[in-house]
Design a protein around this motif. Structure first.
Motif, PDB file in Angstrom:
ATOM      1  N   THR A   1      -3.942   1.360   3.436  1.00 14.42           N
ATOM      2  CA  THR A   1      -4.264   2.763   3.147  1.00 14.42           C
ATOM      3  C   THR A   1      -5.428   2.887   2.177  1.00 14.42           C
ATOM      4  O   THR A   1      -6.090   3.932   2.129  1.00 14.42           O
ATOM      5  CB  THR A   1      -3.033   3.487   2.580  1.00 14.42           C
ATOM      6  OG1 THR A   1      -2.555   2.796   1.420  1.00 14.42           O
ATOM      7  CG2 THR A   1      -1.917   3.568   3.613  1.00 14.42           C
ATOM      8  N   ALA A   2      -5.710   1.844   1.415  1.00 13.22           N
ATOM      9  CA  ALA A   2      -6.848   1.886   0.510  1.00 13.22           C
ATOM     10  C   ALA A   2      -8.172   1.730   1.247  1.00 13.22           C
ATOM     11  O   ALA A   2      -9.233   2.045   0.699  1.00 13.22           O
ATOM     12  CB  ALA A   2      -6.708   0.792  -0.546  1.00 13.22           C
ATOM     13  N   HIS A   3      -8.129   1.244   2.489  1.00 17.32           N
ATOM     14  CA  HIS A   3      -9.366   0.955   3.211  1.00 17.32           C
ATOM     15  C   HIS A   3      -9.518   1.725   4.517  1.00 17.32           C
ATOM     16  O   HIS A   3     -10.619   1.744   5.087  1.00 17.32           O
ATOM     17  CB  HIS A   3      -9.440  -0.544   3.520  1.00 17.32           C
ATOM     18  CG  HIS A   3      -9.635  -1.400   2.311  1.00 17.32           C
ATOM     19  ND1 HIS A   3     -10.855  -1.637   1.744  1.00 17.32           N
ATOM     20  CD2 HIS A   3      -8.737  -2.067   1.536  1.00 17.32           C
ATOM     21  CE1 HIS A   3     -10.726  -2.415   0.679  1.00 17.32           C
ATOM     22  NE2 HIS A   3      -9.445  -2.694   0.535  1.00 17.32           N
ATOM     23  N   VAL A   4      -8.448   2.306   5.041  1.00 15.70           N
ATOM     24  CA  VAL A   4      -8.484   2.972   6.350  1.00 15.70           C
ATOM     25  C   VAL A   4      -7.923   4.375   6.196  1.00 15.70           C
ATOM     26  O   VAL A   4      -6.884   4.554   5.541  1.00 15.70           O
ATOM     27  CB  VAL A   4      -7.674   2.161   7.385  1.00 15.70           C
ATOM     28  CG1 VAL A   4      -7.726   2.827   8.752  1.00 15.70           C
ATOM     29  CG2 VAL A   4      -8.201   0.733   7.481  1.00 15.70           C
TER      30      VAL A   4
ATOM     31  N   ALA B   1       5.801   3.126  -2.355  1.00 23.55           N
ATOM     32  CA  ALA B   1       4.898   3.588  -1.311  1.00 23.55           C
ATOM     33  C   ALA B   1       5.301   4.947  -0.771  1.00 23.55           C
ATOM     34  O   ALA B   1       4.508   5.665  -0.179  1.00 23.55           O
ATOM     35  CB  ALA B   1       4.848   2.572  -0.182  1.00 23.55           C
ATOM     36  N   ALA B   2       6.576   5.323  -0.971  1.00 29.38           N
ATOM     37  CA  ALA B   2       7.037   6.605  -0.458  1.00 29.38           C
ATOM     38  C   ALA B   2       6.613   7.753  -1.363  1.00 29.38           C
ATOM     39  O   ALA B   2       6.594   8.901  -0.934  1.00 29.38           O
ATOM     40  CB  ALA B   2       8.563   6.587  -0.324  1.00 29.38           C
ATOM     41  N   THR B   3       6.281   7.468  -2.592  1.00 28.58           N
ATOM     42  CA  THR B   3       6.025   8.544  -3.545  1.00 28.58           C
ATOM     43  C   THR B   3       4.658   8.494  -4.187  1.00 28.58           C
ATOM     44  O   THR B   3       4.185   9.482  -4.732  1.00 28.58           O
ATOM     45  CB  THR B   3       7.079   8.480  -4.666  1.00 28.58           C
ATOM     46  OG1 THR B   3       7.012   7.206  -5.289  1.00 28.58           O
ATOM     47  CG2 THR B   3       8.470   8.690  -4.111  1.00 28.58           C
ATOM     48  N   ALA B   4       3.980   7.339  -4.124  1.00 27.97           N
ATOM     49  CA  ALA B   4       2.766   7.176  -4.917  1.00 27.97           C
ATOM     50  C   ALA B   4       1.498   7.546  -4.174  1.00 27.97           C
ATOM     51  O   ALA B   4       0.427   7.537  -4.756  1.00 27.97           O
ATOM     52  CB  ALA B   4       2.656   5.732  -5.392  1.00 27.97           C
TER      53      ALA B   4
ATOM     54  N   HIS C   1       6.083  -2.131   1.221  1.00 25.23           N
ATOM     55  CA  HIS C   1       5.688  -0.813   0.731  1.00 25.23           C
ATOM     56  C   HIS C   1       5.315  -0.818  -0.747  1.00 25.23           C
ATOM     57  O   HIS C   1       5.050   0.234  -1.315  1.00 25.23           O
ATOM     58  CB  HIS C   1       6.843   0.176   0.945  1.00 25.23           C
ATOM     59  CG  HIS C   1       7.299   0.265   2.360  1.00 25.23           C
ATOM     60  ND1 HIS C   1       6.823   1.186   3.249  1.00 25.23           N
ATOM     61  CD2 HIS C   1       8.193  -0.491   3.051  1.00 25.23           C
ATOM     62  CE1 HIS C   1       7.401   1.023   4.430  1.00 25.23           C
ATOM     63  NE2 HIS C   1       8.243   0.002   4.330  1.00 25.23           N
ATOM     64  N   ALA C   2       5.282  -1.988  -1.363  1.00 24.63           N
ATOM     65  CA  ALA C   2       4.998  -2.080  -2.789  1.00 24.63           C
ATOM     66  C   ALA C   2       3.539  -1.710  -3.080  1.00 24.63           C
ATOM     67  O   ALA C   2       2.694  -1.692  -2.175  1.00 24.63           O
ATOM     68  CB  ALA C   2       5.290  -3.502  -3.281  1.00 24.63           C
ATOM     69  N   PRO C   3       3.204  -1.421  -4.342  1.00 26.20           N
ATOM     70  CA  PRO C   3       1.817  -1.041  -4.686  1.00 26.20           C
ATOM     71  C   PRO C   3       0.780  -2.091  -4.300  1.00 26.20           C
ATOM     72  O   PRO C   3      -0.383  -1.752  -4.098  1.00 26.20           O
ATOM     73  CB  PRO C   3       1.882  -0.850  -6.201  1.00 26.20           C
ATOM     74  CG  PRO C   3       3.300  -0.499  -6.481  1.00 26.20           C
ATOM     75  CD  PRO C   3       4.125  -1.272  -5.493  1.00 26.20           C
ATOM     76  N   ASP C   4       1.190  -3.383  -4.240  1.00 25.43           N
ATOM     77  CA  ASP C   4       0.245  -4.418  -3.821  1.00 25.43           C
ATOM     78  C   ASP C   4       0.550  -4.929  -2.420  1.00 25.43           C
ATOM     79  O   ASP C   4       0.022  -5.955  -1.992  1.00 25.43           O
ATOM     80  CB  ASP C   4       0.263  -5.588  -4.802  1.00 25.43           C
ATOM     81  CG  ASP C   4       1.637  -6.258  -4.891  1.00 25.43           C
ATOM     82  OD1 ASP C   4       2.628  -5.656  -4.414  1.00 25.43           O
ATOM     83  OD2 ASP C   4       1.714  -7.378  -5.440  1.00 25.43           O
ATOM     84  N   GLY C   5       1.426  -4.208  -1.679  1.00 19.98           N
ATOM     85  CA  GLY C   5       1.851  -4.667  -0.369  1.00 19.98           C
ATOM     86  C   GLY C   5       0.851  -4.353   0.727  1.00 19.98           C
ATOM     87  O   GLY C   5      -0.204  -3.734   0.507  1.00 19.98           O
ATOM     88  N   LEU C   6       1.187  -4.766   1.938  1.00 14.64           N
ATOM     89  CA  LEU C   6       0.282  -4.600   3.082  1.00 14.64           C
ATOM     90  C   LEU C   6      -0.085  -3.141   3.305  1.00 14.64           C
ATOM     91  O   LEU C   6      -1.259  -2.816   3.522  1.00 14.64           O
ATOM     92  CB  LEU C   6       0.930  -5.187   4.339  1.00 14.64           C
ATOM     93  CG  LEU C   6       0.194  -4.913   5.656  1.00 14.64           C
ATOM     94  CD1 LEU C   6      -1.210  -5.516   5.630  1.00 14.64           C
ATOM     95  CD2 LEU C   6       0.994  -5.445   6.844  1.00 14.64           C
TER      96      LEU C   6
ATOM     97  N   VAL D   1      -5.525  -9.238   0.897  1.00 13.43           N
ATOM     98  CA  VAL D   1      -4.503 -10.168   0.406  1.00 13.43           C
ATOM     99  C   VAL D   1      -3.296  -9.362  -0.050  1.00 13.43           C
ATOM    100  O   VAL D   1      -3.433  -8.367  -0.770  1.00 13.43           O
ATOM    101  CB  VAL D   1      -5.042 -11.013  -0.760  1.00 13.43           C
ATOM    102  CG1 VAL D   1      -4.007 -12.039  -1.205  1.00 13.43           C
ATOM    103  CG2 VAL D   1      -6.342 -11.700  -0.382  1.00 13.43           C
ATOM    104  N   PHE D   2      -2.110  -9.805   0.336  1.00 17.04           N
ATOM    105  CA  PHE D   2      -0.883  -9.102  -0.032  1.00 17.04           C
ATOM    106  C   PHE D   2       0.265 -10.108  -0.016  1.00 17.04           C
ATOM    107  O   PHE D   2       0.174 -11.166   0.616  1.00 17.04           O
ATOM    108  CB  PHE D   2      -0.606  -7.954   0.944  1.00 17.04           C
ATOM    109  CG  PHE D   2      -0.610  -8.370   2.390  1.00 17.04           C
ATOM    110  CD1 PHE D   2       0.560  -8.749   3.030  1.00 17.04           C
ATOM    111  CD2 PHE D   2      -1.801  -8.417   3.108  1.00 17.04           C
ATOM    112  CE1 PHE D   2       0.554  -9.153   4.347  1.00 17.04           C
ATOM    113  CE2 PHE D   2      -1.834  -8.830   4.426  1.00 17.04           C
ATOM    114  CZ  PHE D   2      -0.644  -9.190   5.046  1.00 17.04           C
TER     115      PHE D   2
END
Length: 844
Positions: A429-432, A310-313, A419-424, A378-379
């Motif tokens: 960040t994908a929606h807000v 999450a820090a780099t992607a 902070h994982a790609p499928d995390g909260l 979902v996460f």
């Protein structure tokens, strides 16, 4: 405005009945849950539905002020407030704030090393692990002032009343106040609170924001499950919300959380803590506000680990968020109060704020204005939960028009999984457009070596029907604790494997209740009709023997739950019908390998002369329970110094020749052995599990109210009692002969079991279950290997042969068997030891 319960109400026929304000307070959704179809969704709780923080906090404050008015200033100052995780943690905090100078504690599902439990319980219909009470100060719950218990919804009341019962036993007090946003009890449950208060000898008040009930049509659970499955197949689970083409990175800010102030009430929250938080709130709100309007403001890295995806992607945030953003402060499961108060501080500063939290609860999302849960994110869990990994959810966040989300978690949950790609954070960040992460330091309690002394050894009064069991209240008092709301049933194969592998004791779970086929029910009724007189004769014989052996005394019948309980009821009926005696009768738990319930013995010793106690069971097999009871009584006398209990058991049938007091030594069919709870007052086999039964608790049991339509408990009793008059003469002759005979146990059955164990290569007497009753139990509850049937004993074995046929178990006819039949449990069982169809493999 469309009521947010319309969608469910129209499809399932669910009705919300009560105060006029209920529809504004509650919507409806469908659970993804096998035990309950619907979910009442509060609009003022701040869990599933984003709401203004001032509304959420104000609802709790108002309830707290009502409690203070009820108690008066003096009693309010002596109070302690207890809230329930996860949904009511902030509500309980707010009630405590409204009440005044009261310390606060909430239950938790997060064990903390070194912190001793002050109690715990299970929650009905929950997908989560046990609740724990973990106060830093062990004396927090030990005062004698009022205890205020706060939950979002008061429905059956089981969770709250079980908590009160457990705490009252250890720390009795005169007054309790139950607080809820809504009182949704059914008419059948309305009188339980008064009865409970009378039982424990304390005052119990209820304060609720609104009252009503939910009317559920027949078959609503099955219809709800089908509707959930159909909708998720058709529409998926998120509700079709568009995902941003340019997701942003989460911005981490430093809150400057006040030192020494806990993150919440998990270990206790005092008025001093509250004052420290109030003083720090404006400055923390300012820090959040700066991050919302100025992406260039100083902040820490967005992940605890610089290598976190999450820090780099994620690309950088846009240059400037919109003026006056619509902000959601999103809390995390039990962490509800800290984000709520941050939200109220932002709202006080003039921001447009809503508040809600993530949750464990799986709910169907339907994008319809008449449905309470419009969207679902979902996460994976990100706080290393005690019950293992699993999904977590954020409802009504995606597609709700928020310009920014402030995600508030504690430091325990600030993990790479967050902070994982499928995390909260990635989901948000994908929606807000903008996501701010604020981390509250998890409080580390100071472990104390002291313990709060218990003020008395008071034990609760026995449970009685109709609240617990389908027997009349005078027929039996159950010295058990009610675990009806706890999910304890496990598939037979899973239980057998765990028991034989040493991973679990048989008393730590329950088998799924056997539901008899029409053919099997017919066999039961036929057997009852044919054997009622024979059973009545045995009941009369054993009862008259007990009375003759105690001239001038009034025996206290104590049946070993649950097989002994119908026999105890029948013995009580015989004594009343024949002699006009009103014999006390209780049911207690005894567990092979763990002994009798010592707390039940303490209660009996406090209320009766131990010398009057007569232990009662249905039948003997190889005599294991007879030996268990004798050992347990010796141990109890040695540790407690209480003398006088006679470990002799009186039984209806003693085919194993293990006791001196019996109705017969023939191994014949006792129809009460044919079924489980539905012939035993709808009560389960007893439960002894460390996380549910503490050192000062009675063993547990469940009342299967839902099986009332199949209940034949009183049919069995009435059929036998109706034959008392016709067997009176025969009983008198039997008793005269028995009293003159040598009744010394020969333990013939134990010797036979040892022989069979070796002959069949089992090498474990616990897997050999002799007699009609024990063989039936094997077929109903365990994984049977084969049945040994005595040649010529077919008259008593029709139900055994039917059960064996249904489970694919071979029946082997043998000679020279001291029992009518013997059930052999599958030795060295694993699930792989059965065939593909689940039936037992025939030994070669």
């Amino acid at each position: 405005m469309v009521w947010t319960g319309t969608w469910v109400a129209e499809r399932l026929g669910v009705e919300l009945i009560g105060d006029e304000e209920l529809p504004a307070l509650l919507g409806l959704a469908l659970r993804r849950n096998p035990k309950r179809a619907h979910l009442l969704v509060s609009s003022v709780l701040g869990k599933h539905v984003p709401q203004r923080p001032s509304v959420v906090y104000g609802s709790g404050l108002d309830l707290g002020r009502r409690v203070r008015a009820l108690l008066g200033e003096e009693e309010a100052a002596r109070s302690v407030v207890l809230g329930y995780a996860e949904t009511a943690t902030a509500l309980g905090h707010a009630v405590a704030d409204g009440l005044g100078p009261a310390p606060y504690l909430h239950s938790t599902r997060r064990p903390v090393a070194g912190v001793a439990r002050a109690g715990g319980f299970e929650e009905s219909h929950s997908h989560a692990t046990s609740h724990l009470l973990l106060p830093e100060d062990p004396k927090l719950l030990a005062g004698d002032g009022p205890l205020v218990l706060v939950d979002d919804e008061f429905s059956t009341g089981n969770t709250v009343l079980n908590t009160v019962r457990a705490l009252h036993e250890r720390y009795p007090r005169d007054r309790y106040v139950v607080v809820a946003l809504v009182d949704m009890r059914s008419p059948a449950d309305l009188d339980r609170l008064d009865a409970f208060a009378s039982e424990i000898g304390a005052r119990v008040d209820l304060i609720a924001g609104a009252a009503g009930t939910v009317r559920l049509p027949e078959g609503v659970l099955e219809k709800g499950q089908a509707l959930v499955a159909e909708h998720e197949r058709a529409y998926g689970t998120v509700g079709g919300v568009a995902v941003s083409a340019h997701p942003t990175a989460a911005v981490r800010i430093e809150l400057a959380w006040p030192e020494g102030v806990p993150d919440g009430g998990r270990h206790g929250f005092t008025p001093e803590h509250r004052a420290g938080l109030e003083a720090a709130l404006p400055a923390m709100a300012d820090r959040i506000a700066v991050a919302l309007r100025d992406p260039a403001a100083p902040h820490a890295p967005a992940a605890p680990d610089a290598a976190s995806p999450a820090a780099t992607a994620r690309p950088t945030a846009p240059a400037q968020p919109p003026a006056g953003p619509r902000v959601l402060v999103l809390g995390f499961e039990e962490l509800m109060y800290a984000p709520l108060r941050l939200g109220t501080a932002l709202e006080d500063a003039g921001h447009d704020v809503r508040y809600s939290t993530t949750t464990r609860s799986p709910v169907l999302a339907v994008d319809d204005p008449g449905y309470a849960i419009r969207t679902r994110l979902v996460f994976p869990a990100h706080d290393d939960p005690a019950d293992g990994p699993g999904e977590r959810y954020a409802y009504n966040v995606a597609g709700a028009g928020f310009d920014a989300v402030v995600a508030v978690v504690d430091s325990t949950a600030d993990t790479p999984a967050l902070h994982a790609p499928d995390g909260l954070l990635a989901q948000l960040t994908a929606h807000v457009p903008r996501v701010v992460l604020a981390v509250v330091p998890s409080y580390t309690p100071q472990v104390s070596d002291s313990e709060a002394p218990e003020r008395s050894s008071m034990l609760p009064e026995p449970l009685r029907g109709p609240a617990f069991s389908s027997y009349a209240p005078e027929e039996v008092g159950w010295l058990l604790q009610d675990l009806s709301d706890v999910e304890l049933e496990a598939p037979t194969e899973e239980r057998e494997e765990a028991i034989q592998s040493g991973g679990a004791h048989y008393a730590e779970s329950l088998p799924v209740e056997y539901q008899p086929s029409a053919r099997y029910q017919e066999l039961f009724h036929t057997a009852l009709e044919g054997s009622a007189a024979r059973i009545a004769r045995a009941v009369g014989t054993v009862t008259e023997t007990v009375l003759a052996e105690r001239p001038g005394r009034t025996p206290v019948l104590v049946s070993l739950a649950r097989a002994g309980t119908p026999v105890g009821v029948l013995m009580r009926r015989w004594a009343q019908a024949r002699h006009g005696l009103d014999l006390p009768h209780y049911a207690v738990s005894i567990v092979r390998g763990r002994g009798i319930d010592a707390n039940a013995l303490r209660w009996l010793a406090a209320h009766h002369d131990p010398a009057d106690v007569v232990f009662v069971d249905g039948w003997t097999g190889k005599g294991a329970i007879t030996r268990e009871l004798a050992d347990a009584i010796r141990a109890f006398e040695a540790t407690e110094g209480v003398k006088g209990f006679d470990p002799e058991i009186a039984v209806l049938a003693d085919p194993g020749s293990c006791v001196r007091t019996y109705g017969t030594r023939e191994d014949f069919l006792i129809p009460s052995a044919c079924l489980n709870s539905t012939v035993s007052g709808l009560i389960s086999r007893t439960v002894l599990r460390a996380d549910l039964v503490g050192p000062d608790d009675f063993h547990g049991g469940k009342f299967y109210r839902e099986l009332a339509d199949a209940d034949v408990s009183n049919d069995f009793l009435d059929a036998v009692a109706a034959r008392f008059d016709e067997v009176t003469g025969t009983v008198d002759t039997d008793v005269k002969e028995l009293l003159a005979a040598d009744r010394t146990p020969t333990w013939e059955g134990w010797a036979a079991v040892e022989r069979i164990s070796e002959e069949y290569g089992i090498h474990d007497v616990n897997l050999v279950k002799p007699g009609v009753g024990e063989t039936t139990r094997v077929l109903l509850r365990r994984v049977p290997w084969k049945i040994l049937a005595k040649r010529g004993a077919d008259a008593d074995l029709a139900h055994v042969r039917l059960l064996a046929e249904q489970r694919g178990v071979p029946v082997e006819v043998v000679d020279e068997l001291p029992y009518s039949c013997v059930g052999l449990i599958h030795p060295q069982y694993t699930r792989g030891a059965t065939g593909a169809d689940g039936k037992a493999v025939v030994s070669q």
